[in-house]
Design an enzyme around this catalytic site. Structure first.
Site, short mmCIF file in Angstrom:
data_model
loop_
_atom_site.label_atom_id
_atom_site.label_comp_id
_atom_site.label_asym_id
_atom_site.label_seq_id
_atom_site.Cartn_x
_atom_site.Cartn_y
_atom_site.Cartn_z
N ASN A 83 145.96 49.84 31.72
CA ASN A 83 147.08 50.62 32.24
C ASN A 83 146.63 51.64 33.29
O ASN A 83 147.46 52.36 33.86
CB ASN A 83 147.84 51.32 31.10
CG ASN A 83 147.03 52.41 30.41
OD1 ASN A 83 145.88 52.68 30.78
ND2 ASN A 83 147.62 53.05 29.41
N PHE A 136 138.73 47.11 24.29
CA PHE A 136 138.25 48.45 24.64
C PHE A 136 139.37 49.47 24.73
O PHE A 136 139.14 50.67 24.60
CB PHE A 136 137.56 48.44 26.01
CG PHE A 136 136.29 47.65 26.09
CD1 PHE A 136 135.12 48.12 25.51
CD2 PHE A 136 136.24 46.44 26.77
CE1 PHE A 136 133.95 47.40 25.60
CE2 PHE A 136 135.07 45.71 26.87
CZ PHE A 136 133.91 46.20 26.28
N SER A 160 133.12 53.03 17.19
CA SER A 160 132.33 54.19 17.61
C SER A 160 131.52 54.72 16.44
O SER A 160 131.93 54.62 15.28
CB SER A 160 133.29 55.29 18.09
OG SER A 160 132.64 56.53 18.21
N ALA A 161 130.38 55.34 16.76
CA ALA A 161 129.58 55.99 15.72
C ALA A 161 130.30 57.21 15.14
O ALA A 161 129.88 57.73 14.10
CB ALA A 161 128.23 56.42 16.29
N TYR A 206 140.38 61.24 17.17
CA TYR A 206 139.85 60.07 17.89
C TYR A 206 139.04 59.18 16.95
O TYR A 206 139.26 57.97 16.86
CB TYR A 206 138.97 60.52 19.06
CG TYR A 206 138.09 59.42 19.58
CD1 TYR A 206 138.62 58.36 20.31
CD2 TYR A 206 136.71 59.41 19.32
CE1 TYR A 206 137.81 57.32 20.76
CE2 TYR A 206 135.90 58.38 19.77
CZ TYR A 206 136.45 57.34 20.49
OH TYR A 206 135.65 56.31 20.93
N LYS A 251 139.63 55.14 15.29
CA LYS A 251 138.67 54.04 15.24
C LYS A 251 138.48 53.56 13.81
O LYS A 251 138.43 52.35 13.53
CB LYS A 251 137.32 54.48 15.83
CG LYS A 251 137.36 54.78 17.32
CD LYS A 251 137.66 53.53 18.14
CE LYS A 251 137.49 53.76 19.63
NZ LYS A 251 137.86 52.59 20.44
N TYR A 296 129.40 52.11 18.74
CA TYR A 296 128.54 52.60 19.82
C TYR A 296 127.97 53.95 19.48
O TYR A 296 128.63 54.78 18.87
CB TYR A 296 129.31 52.80 21.13
CG TYR A 296 130.20 51.69 21.60
CD1 TYR A 296 130.04 50.38 21.17
CD2 TYR A 296 131.22 51.98 22.50
CE1 TYR A 296 130.87 49.39 21.64
CE2 TYR A 296 132.05 50.98 22.97
CZ TYR A 296 131.88 49.69 22.53
OH TYR A 296 132.71 48.72 23.00
N PHE A 297 126.78 54.20 20.04
CA PHE A 297 126.24 55.55 19.98
C PHE A 297 126.56 56.25 21.32
O PHE A 297 127.72 56.45 21.62
CB PHE A 297 124.78 55.50 19.53
CG PHE A 297 124.73 55.36 18.02
CD1 PHE A 297 124.41 56.43 17.21
CD2 PHE A 297 125.12 54.17 17.41
CE1 PHE A 297 124.45 56.32 15.82
CE2 PHE A 297 125.17 54.05 16.02
CZ PHE A 297 124.84 55.13 15.23
N LEU A 347 127.17 64.48 28.24
CA LEU A 347 126.00 65.18 28.73
C LEU A 347 125.50 64.67 30.08
O LEU A 347 125.32 65.45 31.03
CB LEU A 347 124.86 65.10 27.69
CG LEU A 347 123.52 65.73 28.09
CD1 LEU A 347 123.68 67.22 28.32
CD2 LEU A 347 122.46 65.44 27.02
N PRO A 404 131.24 74.09 16.79
CA PRO A 404 131.61 73.73 15.42
C PRO A 404 131.59 72.22 15.24
O PRO A 404 132.08 71.47 16.09
CB PRO A 404 133.04 74.28 15.27
CG PRO A 404 133.18 75.30 16.35
CD PRO A 404 132.30 74.87 17.47
N ASP A 462 129.09 70.12 15.29
CA ASP A 462 127.93 69.39 15.80
C ASP A 462 126.82 69.37 14.76
O ASP A 462 126.59 70.36 14.06
CB ASP A 462 127.40 70.05 17.09
CG ASP A 462 128.15 69.58 18.33
OD1 ASP A 462 129.03 68.71 18.19
OD2 ASP A 462 127.84 70.07 19.42
#
Length: 344
Positions: free
Chosen positions: A32, A80, A124-125, A148, A152, A176-177, A199, A292, A294
């Site tokens: 989309n 995806f 996702s991880a 999110y 998953k 995924y990582f 990052l 927070p 992490d």
């Protein structure tokens, strides 16, 4: 053999499209373009020297999706499509649940109607949540900590229920990582809207002087240099993982989850140093307090993917930084670069 790629214009989607075409598959792309650009698929055509149909539709449009299946004999789906920003999911949970889950339900209904039972799902991880042990393996209890990640996790559970109800289905759940890097041509890569959340795109924009400095959140973790450690994987290795999973689901029935990571963790400071070495540029940064939620260390146990998919990550951190920098320098404004050049 035609493979439907939902979200095929995205970062991981484009790289997977290239690898599918290279391996001799035909592809059909549905996107989309809410967080991607049609230009990305033009680049895929250039790299592969192959054409393919693209449908600019949303998975929430079941009628439009039905037409795609009616017009193409689809053998399998690589899924995806979905909203993916963790922070945004916290502020807009209803949007994320509606888009990601309803879109997947529509896709599965249409697949069922056309008797297409093969799917590779982009998980996702984040489904592991805050685990206290590393490496992370597929049999750990799942406990996503944001909307999110929960979308998953919920979709994984929905797909398990679908398989239990009809064991003609064959599904691979790929966790995924941290994907980074870009295609070696420099033609496709990650093109975030606005300020990057991840990052390496952030570091890259600092190196390109588009952003003044990097914020490093926490240097007091119990790691070798005090910064958080994550498993970074080259996006091309990740794309190849989808091909390996596709081969399995086309020849076997069942549902299995697989980690796609390198099995090695790199700290924030190590990533900065690798990027500085590749680019020859200094990356200014400023230390901030921890965010927070992490955790100190997160990396994959990829043994199951190696054993069952015959897949391992082949590229190292140097490769990831080098290829991302080539993408950044070749496309300083992402996919808008060529458009701007042609109008100037």
């Amino acid at each position: 053999m035609k493979i439907l790629v939902t979200g095929g214009a995205g970062y991981i989607g484009t790289h997977t499209c290239v690898e599918l075409l290279k391996a001799g598959y035909e592809i059909v792309v549905v996107d989309n373009f809410s967080n991607s650009k049609p230009e990305a698929l033009e680049r895929v055509r250039e790299i592969s020297n192959k054409d393919f149909p693209v449908y600019a539709i949303d998975l929430l449009d079941r009628e439009g999706l039905t037409a795609v299946f009616a017009e193409n004999k689809i053998s399998a789906v690589i899924h995806f499509a979905g909203l993916k920003a963790v922070g945004e999911s916290v502020s807009k949970p209803l949007t994320y649940y509606h888009n990601n889950i309803t879109g997947t339900l529509n896709l599965c209904h249409v697949m069922e109607k056309f008797e297409v039972n093969n799917m590779v799902f982009s998980s996702s991880a984040t489904v592991y949540g805050l685990q206290q042990c590393v490496p992370l393996h597929e049999d750990l209890p799942l406990q996503a900590t944001n909307p999110y990640g929960r979308t998953k996790l919920m979709i994984e559970e929905i797909l398990r229920d679908i398989y239990q109800s009809d064991q003609n289905w064959s599904i691979a759940l790929l966790r995924y990582f941290n994907p980074i890097g870009a295609h070696r041509s420099g033609k496709i890569g990650e093109d975030p809207n606005g300020i990057p959340n991840n990052l390496v795109p952030f570091i890259s924009q600092v190196a390109a002087k588009k952003l003044p400095k990097l914020n490093v959140f926490g240097d007091d973790y119990p790691t070798h240099d005090g910064t958080g450690v994550r498993d970074y994987i080259h996006v091309v290795d990740l794309a190849i993982g989808h091909l390996k999973a596709l081969e399995i689901i086309l020849t076997n029935k069942g549902i299995e989850a697989y980690n796609l990571g390198t099995g090695k963790g790199y700290s924030v400071f190590e990533v900065i140093q690798a990027f500085e070495k590749v680019t020859g540029k200094s990356i200014p940064y400023e230390l901030q307090t921890r965010r927070p939620g992490d955790i100190a260390v997160s990396y994959a146990d990829p043994a199951k993917a190696e054993k069952e998919l015959n897949w391992t990550a082949g590229k190292d951190l140097h490769d990831m930084c080098r290829d991302f920098w080539k993408w950044q320098t070749s496309n300083p404004n992402g996919y808008e670069t060529r458009k701007q050049a042609s109008t100037s």
